[in-house]
Design an enzyme around this catalytic site. Sequence first.
Site, PDB file in Angstrom:
ATOM      1  N   LYS A  80       1.108  -1.197  -0.244  1.00 28.48           N
ATOM      2  CA  LYS A  80      -0.192   0.208  -0.042  1.00 28.48           C
ATOM      3  C   LYS A  80       0.371   1.344   0.400  1.00 28.48           C
ATOM      4  O   LYS A  80       0.489   2.030  -0.715  1.00 28.48           O
ATOM      5  CB  LYS A  80      -0.854  -0.308   1.155  1.00 28.48           C
ATOM      6  CG  LYS A  80      -1.634  -0.964   1.424  1.00 28.48           C
ATOM      7  CD  LYS A  80      -2.940  -1.020   3.155  1.00 28.48           C
ATOM      8  CE  LYS A  80      -1.896  -0.968   4.006  1.00 28.48           C
ATOM      9  NZ  LYS A  80      -1.009  -2.192   4.107  1.00 28.48           N
TER      10      LYS A  80
ATOM     11  N   ARG B  16      -8.658   0.806   8.741  1.00 24.17           N
ATOM     12  CA  ARG B  16      -8.631  -0.418   9.024  1.00 24.17           C
ATOM     13  C   ARG B  16      -9.813  -1.089  10.082  1.00 24.17           C
ATOM     14  O   ARG B  16      -9.187  -1.974   9.938  1.00 24.17           O
ATOM     15  CB  ARG B  16      -7.672  -0.090  10.193  1.00 24.17           C
ATOM     16  CG  ARG B  16      -5.908  -0.980   9.284  1.00 24.17           C
ATOM     17  CD  ARG B  16      -4.894  -1.079  10.394  1.00 24.17           C
ATOM     18  NE  ARG B  16      -3.956  -0.927   9.757  1.00 24.17           N
ATOM     19  CZ  ARG B  16      -2.718  -0.929   9.642  1.00 24.17           C
ATOM     20  NH1 ARG B  16      -2.764   0.774   9.262  1.00 24.17           N
ATOM     21  NH2 ARG B  16      -1.494  -1.761   9.402  1.00 24.17           N
TER      22      ARG B  16
ATOM     23  N   ARG C 235      11.270  -5.600   4.700  1.00 29.92           N
ATOM     24  CA  ARG C 235      11.489  -4.623   4.457  1.00 29.92           C
ATOM     25  C   ARG C 235      12.064  -3.743   5.455  1.00 29.92           C
ATOM     26  O   ARG C 235      12.272  -4.103   6.382  1.00 29.92           O
ATOM     27  CB  ARG C 235       9.659  -4.012   5.227  1.00 29.92           C
ATOM     28  CG  ARG C 235       9.215  -2.372   4.538  1.00 29.92           C
ATOM     29  CD  ARG C 235       8.236  -2.261   5.164  1.00 29.92           C
ATOM     30  NE  ARG C 235       7.441  -3.036   5.553  1.00 29.92           N
ATOM     31  CZ  ARG C 235       6.562  -2.662   6.456  1.00 29.92           C
ATOM     32  NH1 ARG C 235       5.513  -2.464   5.503  1.00 29.92           N
ATOM     33  NH2 ARG C 235       5.742  -3.227   6.908  1.00 29.92           N
TER      34      ARG C 235
ATOM     35  N   ARG D 287      11.512  -2.312  10.923  1.00 32.26           N
ATOM     36  CA  ARG D 287      10.745  -1.523  12.080  1.00 32.26           C
ATOM     37  C   ARG D 287      10.471  -2.902  12.526  1.00 32.26           C
ATOM     38  O   ARG D 287      10.374  -4.425  13.229  1.00 32.26           O
ATOM     39  CB  ARG D 287       9.507  -1.738  11.356  1.00 32.26           C
ATOM     40  CG  ARG D 287       9.197  -0.253  10.650  1.00 32.26           C
ATOM     41  CD  ARG D 287       8.004   0.093   9.622  1.00 32.26           C
ATOM     42  NE  ARG D 287       6.949  -0.621  10.133  1.00 32.26           N
ATOM     43  CZ  ARG D 287       5.629  -0.578   9.540  1.00 32.26           C
ATOM     44  NH1 ARG D 287       5.454  -0.069   8.538  1.00 32.26           N
ATOM     45  NH2 ARG D 287       4.832  -1.332  10.119  1.00 32.26           N
TER      46      ARG D 287
HETATM   47  P1  ADP Z   1       2.211  -1.754   3.413  1.00 33.44           P
HETATM   48  O1  ADP Z   1       2.496   0.091   3.120  1.00 33.44           O
HETATM   49  O2  ADP Z   1       1.458  -1.948   2.383  1.00 33.44           O
HETATM   50  O3  ADP Z   1       2.464  -1.810   4.242  1.00 33.44           O
HETATM   51  P2  ADP Z   1       5.315  -1.901   1.650  1.00 33.44           P
HETATM   52  O4  ADP Z   1       4.688  -0.743   0.721  1.00 33.44           O
HETATM   53  O5  ADP Z   1       5.803  -1.402   3.052  1.00 33.44           O
HETATM   54  O6  ADP Z   1       3.466  -2.322   2.266  1.00 33.44           O
HETATM   55  O7  ADP Z   1       5.778  -2.948   0.864  1.00 33.44           O
HETATM   56  C1  ADP Z   1       6.047  -4.390   2.439  1.00 33.44           C
HETATM   57  C2  ADP Z   1       7.390  -4.242   1.646  1.00 33.44           C
HETATM   58  O8  ADP Z   1       7.032  -5.325   0.382  1.00 33.44           O
HETATM   59  C3  ADP Z   1       8.073  -3.591   1.457  1.00 33.44           C
HETATM   60  O9  ADP Z   1       9.865  -4.045   1.618  1.00 33.44           O
HETATM   61  C4  ADP Z   1       8.209  -2.719  -0.258  1.00 33.44           C
HETATM   62  O10 ADP Z   1       9.672  -2.259  -0.086  1.00 33.44           O
HETATM   63  C5  ADP Z   1       8.301  -4.511  -0.690  1.00 33.44           C
HETATM   64  N1  ADP Z   1       7.511  -4.362  -2.155  1.00 33.44           N
HETATM   65  C6  ADP Z   1       6.204  -3.367  -1.986  1.00 33.44           C
HETATM   66  N2  ADP Z   1       5.562  -4.047  -3.626  1.00 33.44           N
HETATM   67  C7  ADP Z   1       6.257  -4.836  -4.328  1.00 33.44           C
HETATM   68  C8  ADP Z   1       6.094  -5.509  -5.486  1.00 33.44           C
HETATM   69  N3  ADP Z   1       5.270  -5.725  -6.337  1.00 33.44           N
HETATM   70  N4  ADP Z   1       7.024  -7.208  -4.865  1.00 33.44           N
HETATM   71  C9  ADP Z   1       7.776  -7.085  -3.902  1.00 33.44           C
HETATM   72  N5  ADP Z   1       7.897  -6.093  -3.392  1.00 33.44           N
HETATM   73  C10 ADP Z   1       6.597  -5.064  -2.764  1.00 33.44           C
HETATM   74  P1  AMP Z   2       1.455   0.645   8.768  1.00 32.69           P
HETATM   75  O1  AMP Z   2       2.288   1.571   8.882  1.00 32.69           O
HETATM   76  O2  AMP Z   2       0.563   1.391   8.559  1.00 32.69           O
HETATM   77  O3  AMP Z   2       1.663  -0.779   8.600  1.00 32.69           O
HETATM   78  O4  AMP Z   2       0.861   0.680  10.387  1.00 32.69           O
HETATM   79  C1  AMP Z   2       2.368   0.578  11.748  1.00 32.69           C
HETATM   80  C2  AMP Z   2       0.586   0.287  12.556  1.00 32.69           C
HETATM   81  O5  AMP Z   2      -0.009   1.376  13.515  1.00 32.69           O
HETATM   82  C3  AMP Z   2      -0.347  -0.942  13.004  1.00 32.69           C
HETATM   83  O6  AMP Z   2       0.151  -2.108  13.054  1.00 32.69           O
HETATM   84  C4  AMP Z   2      -1.329  -0.222  13.684  1.00 32.69           C
HETATM   85  O7  AMP Z   2      -0.669  -0.774  15.482  1.00 32.69           O
HETATM   86  C5  AMP Z   2      -0.904   1.403  13.881  1.00 32.69           C
HETATM   87  N1  AMP Z   2      -1.686   1.799  13.400  1.00 32.69           N
HETATM   88  C6  AMP Z   2      -2.207   2.875  11.316  1.00 32.69           C
HETATM   89  N2  AMP Z   2      -2.580   2.597  11.440  1.00 32.69           N
HETATM   90  C7  AMP Z   2      -3.324   2.848  11.968  1.00 32.69           C
HETATM   91  C8  AMP Z   2      -5.670   2.921  11.805  1.00 32.69           C
HETATM   92  N3  AMP Z   2      -5.899   3.103  10.624  1.00 32.69           N
HETATM   93  N4  AMP Z   2      -5.862   2.280  12.827  1.00 32.69           N
HETATM   94  C9  AMP Z   2      -5.246   1.257  14.334  1.00 32.69           C
HETATM   95  N5  AMP Z   2      -4.170   1.486  14.230  1.00 32.69           N
HETATM   96  C10 AMP Z   2      -3.209   1.986  13.420  1.00 32.69           C
END
Ligand code: ADP
Ligand code: AMP
Length: 213
Positions: A13, A88, A127, A160
């Site tokens: 995302k 969420r 990541r 993270r």
């Molecule tokens: P989210 O925001 O949904 O938690 P991220 O955008 O941070 O996810 O992506 C999660 C991990 O996967 C990151 O390390 C990112 O660089 C990698 N990633 C994102 N999109 C792709 C893709 N299409 N193919 C492979 N790896 C990806």
């Molecule tokens: P993210 O960076 O989107 O993966 O969010 C990391 C963490 O932040 C999540 O696992 C939750 O603990 C908290 N968080 C982020 N967005 C929300 C949301 N909309 N509602 C509740 N918790 C959230």
Amino acid sequence: MKIIMLGAPGAGKGTQAKMLAEKYGIPHVSTGDIFRANIKEQTELGMEAKKYMDQGLLVPDELTVKILLDRVAKDDCKNGYVLDGFPRTIPQAEVLDKAVAELGESIDYAINVDVKDENIIRRMSGRRACLKCGATYHIEHIPPKQEGICDKCGSELVLRDDDKPETVEKRLKVYHEQTQPLIDFYSKKGILKEVDGSQDMKDVFAAIVAILG
Ligand code: ADP
Ligand code: AMP
């Protein structure tokens, strides 16, 4: 244009939201990034949110909704935004709907980035995040030019705390229980669009742009 990115943690995302924000000239609003910035600054909000984040739990709606509404009320969100990680829960979605409706507006699209759970675990362990500018990388798929260093701001990249495998499993469980119902919620509103998030990130992006036009 107002866009919501839906999908499991690690579905991509944030990666897509940043690219969309740049292409359409709208801000990328990530509640996770806002919480992490507050944790870094050791604010009261940050300390409260960290208790939940470290356990893979959602931060309570009360707290989360307030920071989101404050953020989208800012001037730069006038022409729209791409929401990443919000809503969420169904109550969060309802509050957002109401706030947007009060302005006589509506959300244009909810894009569900679909990736199977087994791929998610692999993505999260690889990541690496920059806590300074919010950029994300993957050690295999999307590596930075120099290992461990952010291409954009030169800061150190970190795994993270909540991307450790035990926490990822918990986050996935929470996702299925509390966030997945949003797919149905937005489908009923007629604004849900599905994309296959297991493709290469450029192909995922092209699929989303084809939807948005
Ligand atoms: P989210 O925001 O949904 O938690 P991220 O955008 O941070 O996810 O992506 C999660 C991990 O996967 C990151 O390390 C990112 O660089 C990698 N990633 C994102 N999109 C792709 C893709 N299409 N193919 C492979 N790896 C990806
Ligand atoms: P993210 O960076 O989107 O993966 O969010 C990391 C963490 O932040 C999540 O696992 C939750 O603990 C908290 N968080 C982020 N967005 C929300 C949301 N909309 N509602 C509740 N918790 C959230």
